[in-house]
Design a protein around this motif. Structure first.
Motif, short mmCIF file in Angstrom:
data_model
loop_
_atom_site.label_atom_id
_atom_site.label_comp_id
_atom_site.label_asym_id
_atom_site.label_seq_id
_atom_site.Cartn_x
_atom_site.Cartn_y
_atom_site.Cartn_z
N GLN A 141 -65.51 3.90 -9.09
CA GLN A 141 -65.76 2.46 -9.28
C GLN A 141 -64.44 1.68 -9.23
O GLN A 141 -64.35 0.64 -8.57
CB GLN A 141 -66.46 2.23 -10.63
CG GLN A 141 -67.87 2.81 -10.66
CD GLN A 141 -68.46 2.87 -12.06
OE1 GLN A 141 -67.73 2.97 -13.05
NE2 GLN A 141 -69.78 2.84 -12.15
N TYR A 144 -63.06 1.52 -5.73
CA TYR A 144 -63.81 0.58 -4.89
C TYR A 144 -63.25 -0.83 -5.06
O TYR A 144 -62.99 -1.54 -4.07
CB TYR A 144 -65.30 0.62 -5.26
CG TYR A 144 -66.14 -0.23 -4.34
CD1 TYR A 144 -66.64 0.29 -3.16
CD2 TYR A 144 -66.40 -1.56 -4.65
CE1 TYR A 144 -67.39 -0.50 -2.30
CE2 TYR A 144 -67.15 -2.36 -3.80
CZ TYR A 144 -67.64 -1.82 -2.63
OH TYR A 144 -68.37 -2.61 -1.78
N ALA A 179 -62.19 4.52 -14.64
CA ALA A 179 -61.99 3.26 -13.92
C ALA A 179 -60.66 2.62 -14.33
O ALA A 179 -59.90 2.14 -13.49
CB ALA A 179 -63.14 2.30 -14.20
N LEU A 236 -66.17 -5.03 -13.16
CA LEU A 236 -66.38 -3.59 -13.26
C LEU A 236 -67.58 -3.39 -14.18
O LEU A 236 -67.52 -3.75 -15.35
CB LEU A 236 -65.16 -2.90 -13.89
CG LEU A 236 -65.42 -1.43 -14.28
CD1 LEU A 236 -65.39 -0.53 -13.06
CD2 LEU A 236 -64.43 -0.97 -15.34
N SER A 238 -70.09 -0.37 -15.58
CA SER A 238 -70.15 1.09 -15.59
C SER A 238 -71.47 1.64 -15.07
O SER A 238 -71.53 2.79 -14.68
CB SER A 238 -69.90 1.64 -16.99
OG SER A 238 -68.54 1.52 -17.32
N THR A 262 -69.63 -3.52 -9.44
CA THR A 262 -69.89 -2.07 -9.30
C THR A 262 -71.12 -1.70 -10.12
O THR A 262 -71.61 -2.49 -10.93
CB THR A 262 -68.69 -1.24 -9.79
OG1 THR A 262 -68.50 -1.50 -11.19
CG2 THR A 262 -67.42 -1.57 -9.02
N GLN A 264 -73.91 2.04 -11.14
CA GLN A 264 -74.11 3.49 -11.13
C GLN A 264 -75.58 3.77 -11.34
O GLN A 264 -76.20 3.15 -12.20
CB GLN A 264 -73.30 4.11 -12.28
CG GLN A 264 -73.79 5.46 -12.71
CD GLN A 264 -72.99 6.13 -13.80
OE1 GLN A 264 -72.91 7.34 -13.82
NE2 GLN A 264 -72.41 5.38 -14.72
N SER A 282 -73.01 1.12 -5.84
CA SER A 282 -73.51 1.86 -6.98
C SER A 282 -73.06 3.30 -6.79
O SER A 282 -72.67 3.68 -5.69
CB SER A 282 -75.04 1.76 -7.06
OG SER A 282 -75.51 2.29 -8.28
N PHE A 331 -70.62 7.76 -3.69
CA PHE A 331 -70.53 6.34 -3.69
C PHE A 331 -71.58 5.78 -2.72
O PHE A 331 -71.74 6.30 -1.63
CB PHE A 331 -69.10 6.12 -3.23
CG PHE A 331 -68.82 4.94 -2.43
CD1 PHE A 331 -68.02 3.96 -2.97
CD2 PHE A 331 -69.28 4.80 -1.13
CE1 PHE A 331 -67.71 2.85 -2.23
CE2 PHE A 331 -68.97 3.69 -0.39
CZ PHE A 331 -68.18 2.71 -0.95
#
Ligand code: BGC
Length: 353
Positions: A141, A144, A179, A236, A238, A262, A264, A282, A331
């Motif tokens: 993340q 990115y 991160a 950012l 998580s 970002t 996940q 993600s 990713f």
């Protein structure tokens, strides 16, 4: 005649009591308890149903429970699993620190425990940990954001805000830590600026990973720092449930260019947002892979052999290192999601429309 009847009655009673013995999970019980945190997040539904299907395929009985993110509910579900004779428990904990007492009962009854996705802390009843490489999730993340903003070349400075997960989830510290190991040097150099000033884990945590909590925190951050047209370049987040809260807040309160966001899990709502340009990326954690690894662990425990692990140094739960199997996160963004998610059969194209 009476004797015959009595004999038949006794035989029946014996069979019945044997059956009850099995149902209650006698010593050769084949039952696996699977405790998942909540049905609210798509990923846990997927994890639960994948695991149930694969364990059944491997010949096990499965008791699958979801606990509505309520710790007391999860504890009592686990207690029931132990009492009903499960031999192995696979647990994705709601709060990694709240299961010590109930797991003492598991240990007393020789029930083995696999921590699933989230590590269970301070309990020596945990035999194995199956998860994704959580630190790597965070670094991907961070990288990115670094690459999209071209932090090594662009002049900047860029504004960023930080949103992570539940403090009771050990994973959240790994995600955030990974991160920040990428982003912190740019913050120190002044190339990334956190206008809210909120950079510590406790300031940026999101209770229960709840979308509403991330959203209301973001509402406050925007009104205090970005309501005057100041550009927000990146957030950012998580995971996807927090990214959704941030996107909702931006939609309601922010008029500037959309920041990099970002996430996940590749939850469906977030992949849709990715396609619509409202979330940049993600992390895809294929829960089928994790379920496969976990079934191998269950199988090894049931057969009294060693389970396959690939990490014996990272995850100390306070009682020592827990042997772990870490799957690799990948990713996903608008350019590769079709291959990753649709061609692989994880979702159908129409799920994302
Ligand atoms: C999981 C993430 C998930 C989060 C919220 C974490 O422990 O690893 O995939 O998004 O919990 O449920």
């Amino acid at each position: 005649m009476k004797k015959k009847l009595l004999g038949a009655f006794l035989a029946l009673t014996m069979v019945a009591s044997m059956l009850v013995g099995c149902g209650a999970g006698g010593s050769n019980s084949n039952k696996v308890g699977v405790a998942m945190p909540t049905k609210d997040l798509q990923r846990w539904n997927q994890d639960g149903s994948n695991m149930e299907a694969k364990l059944k395929e491997a010949g096990y009985d499965v008791d699958l429970q979801y606990a509505s993110n309520d710790i007391a509910t999860q504890v009592s579900q686990i207690e029931n699993m132990i009492n009903s004779g499960c031999k192995v428990l696979v647990i994705a904990s709601i709060d990694g620190d709240s299961l010590g007492t109930v797991l003492e009962q598991a240990k007393e009854k020789n029930v083995s425990v696999i921590a699933y996705d989230r590590l269970i802390m301070n309990s020596d009843a945990v035999s194995y940990y199956a998860t994704f490489d959580n630190y790597m999730v965070g670094t991907k993340q961070g990288e990115y954001i670094r690459d999209q903003l071209d932090l090594d070349n662009a002049a900047g400075p860029f504004n960023i805000e930080l949103v992570t997960g539940d403090p009771g989830d050990n994973n959240a510290r790994f995600f955030f830590g990974g991160a920040m190991d990428v982003l912190q040097p740019y913050i120190d150099a002044g190339k990334l600026v956190v206008k809210s000033g909120q950079t510590e884990f406790d300031q940026v945590a999101t209770a229960n990973w709840a979308t509403e909590n991330a959203q209301s925190r973001m509402d406050a951050i925007i009104s205090a720092n970005y309501a005057d047209g100041t550009k927000l370049d990146a957030v950012l987040c998580s995971n996807d449930s927090t990214a959704l809260g941030v996107a909702n807040s931006l939609e309601a309160n922010y008029t500037g260019d959309w920041p990099i966001i970002t996430g996940q899990d590749c939850d469906i709502a977030n992949v849709k947002n990715m396609i619509a340009g409202k979330q940049s990326m993600s992390i895809f954690k294929d829960t089928r892979t994790l379920a496969d690894q976990t079934v191998k662990m269950v199988d090894a425990i049931m057969k009294g052999t060693e389970a396959p692990v690939n990490d014996t140094k990272t995850y100390d739960n306070g009682t020592g290192i827990i042997p772990s199997y870490l799957c690799e996160p990948v990713f996903a963004d608008v350019n590769n999601y079709k291959t990753l998610l649709i061609d692989s059969g994880y979702y159908k194209a129409e799920d994302l429309q």
